[in-house]
Design an enzyme around this catalytic site. Structure first.
Site: not given
Ligand code: NAP
Length: 272
Positions: A142, A155
Site C-alpha cells: 500500500s 495496517y
C-alpha cells in the site's frame, strides 16, 4: 497472445475490489485462474465474471491467515493445473484505532491477514513457481507501506513488512538465479469496499471513516488491475498506483521524517 496467455495465476482476496478486477483482467488476457477468498458470495460472483470472460477457473474458500490451509491450497492448485506461474497475494483487511486503544487481538488480526497471509502465500507457492521455470510473485502492499499515518499502526506495520519481505525476496531470486520475478505493489486510494468492510476500535464512527475513504479514493479497481499487470509485464520491482501514490511517495522522499508533521496536522484538521 498476451504475456498471460495460458499462464496459471492465483489471486487471493478475489471476491471483491482489486482482487476481482485482477481476476477478470487476467481472464480477458487468456490466463487460467485459481481464485480464493473468505467471502464465498463475492467469490462466486467473481467466478461467474471470470467464466464469462472465457477462463478456466478453480474457485476455493480460503482464509489466508490459516497457514496450514494455505500450504495445502498451493499443492491443490499445482496438482489441479499441473503448473503455477503467478501468485497475487492481495487479500487484506483494514482496521482503525490508536495504539493505546487497540488490543493485542486487534493488532494480531491485521498482521495475520495483511502480513502473514502474504508470507504464507509466497512461501507456499514459491516451490511451484520455481518449478514452472517462469514464475512471478506479486505482493500487494500500500502507500501505507511507504509512509505512516495516525490510527493505522497495525495496517502500516503489516504493509511496511510486506514491502521489506518482498524487496528482500526479489534480490534473493536474482542472486540465486531462480526463475521467479518479484513485484511489490503500492496502491493509493482505490474505490473498493475495504473501508466499508473494515473494523475499528469502539467509539470510532464506521460510516464517517468509510465515507471519508470513499471521498479520497480516486482510482477504480479496473485501472488498478491494468497498472499492476503492466508492472508485472515489465518486471517492475515497485508499482505505484494513482496520482496520489506518486505524489505522496515523492513528498515522503523529499521531506524524510518531516512528512510526519504534515500528515499529523492533516489528520488533526480532518478529524481522521
Ligand atoms: P476489498 O474490496 O475489501 O477486497 C479484499 C478481499 O479480501 C475481500 O473479498 C475480503 O473478504 C478478502 N479477505 C479479507 N480477509 C481475508 C482472508 N483472511 N483470507 C482471504 N480473503 C480475505 O479490498 P481491496 O481494496 O480490493 O484490497 C485488496 C488489497 O489492496 C488489500 O491487501 C489492501 O490492503 C490493498 N490496498 C487497498 C487500497 C485501497 O485503497 N482500496 C489501497 C492500498 C492497498 P471480506 O469482504 O469478507 O473481508
Amino acid at each position: 497472445m498476451t504475456h498471460f496467455t495460458n499462464k496459471v495465476a492465483v489471486v487471493t482476496g478475489a471476491g471483491s475490489g482489486i482482487g476481482r478486477a485482477l481476476s477478470v483482467e487476467l481472464a480477458r488476457r487468456g490466463a487460467r485462474l485459481a481464485i480464493c477468498d473468505v467471502d464465498t458470495h463475492g467469490l462466486a460472483e467473481t467466478e461467474a465474471l471470470v467464466k464469462a470472460a472465457g477462463a478456466d477457473v478453480k474457485a476455493d474458500h480460503l482464509d489466508v491467515s490459516q497457514r496450514e490451509l494455505v500450504l495445502a491450497y498451493a499443492d491443490d492448485v499445482a496438482e489441479h493445473f499441473g503448473v503455477v506461474n503467478l501468485v497475487f497475494n492481495n487479500a487484506g483487511i483494514a482496521f482503525t484505532g490508536n495504539v493505546e486503544e487497540m488490543s493485542f487481538k486487534d493488532l494480531d488480526r491485521v498482521m495475520d491477514v495483511d502480513f502473514w497471509g502474504v508470507v504464507s502465500g509466497t512461501k507456499a507457492f514459491l516451490p511451484h513457481l520455481v518449478a514452472s521455470g517462469d514464475g512471478h510473485v506479486v505482493n500487494i502492499s500500500s502507500v501505507f507501506g511507504l509512509f505512516s499515518v495516525p490510527t493505522q499502526s497495525a495496517y502500516n506495520a503489516a504493509k511496511f513488512a510486506v514491502r521489506g519481505f518482498t524487496e528482500s525476496l526479489r534480490q534473493e531470486m536474482i542472486i540465486n538465479k531462480r526463475p521467479v520475478k518479484v513485484t511489490c505493489v503500492h496502491p493509493g486510494g482505490i474505490k473498493t469496499n475495504i473501508a466499508r468492510n473494515g473494523e475499528q476500535v469502539e467509539g470510532r464512527d464506521h460510516d464517517k471513516l468509510a465515507s471519508s475513504f470513499d471521498k479520497m479514493a480516486r482510482t477504480t479497481p479496473e485501472k488498478a488491475a491494468e497498472v499492476i499487470l503492466a508492472g508485472v509485464e515489465k518486471n517492475k520491482a515497485r508499482v505505484l498506483i494513482g496520482a496520489d501514490a506518486w505524489i505522496l511517495d515523492k513528498f515522503v522522499r523529499l521531506t524524510g521524517p518531516g512528512y510526519q508533521r504534515a500528515v499529523s496536522s492533516f489528520s488533526r484538521r480532518s478529524g481522521l
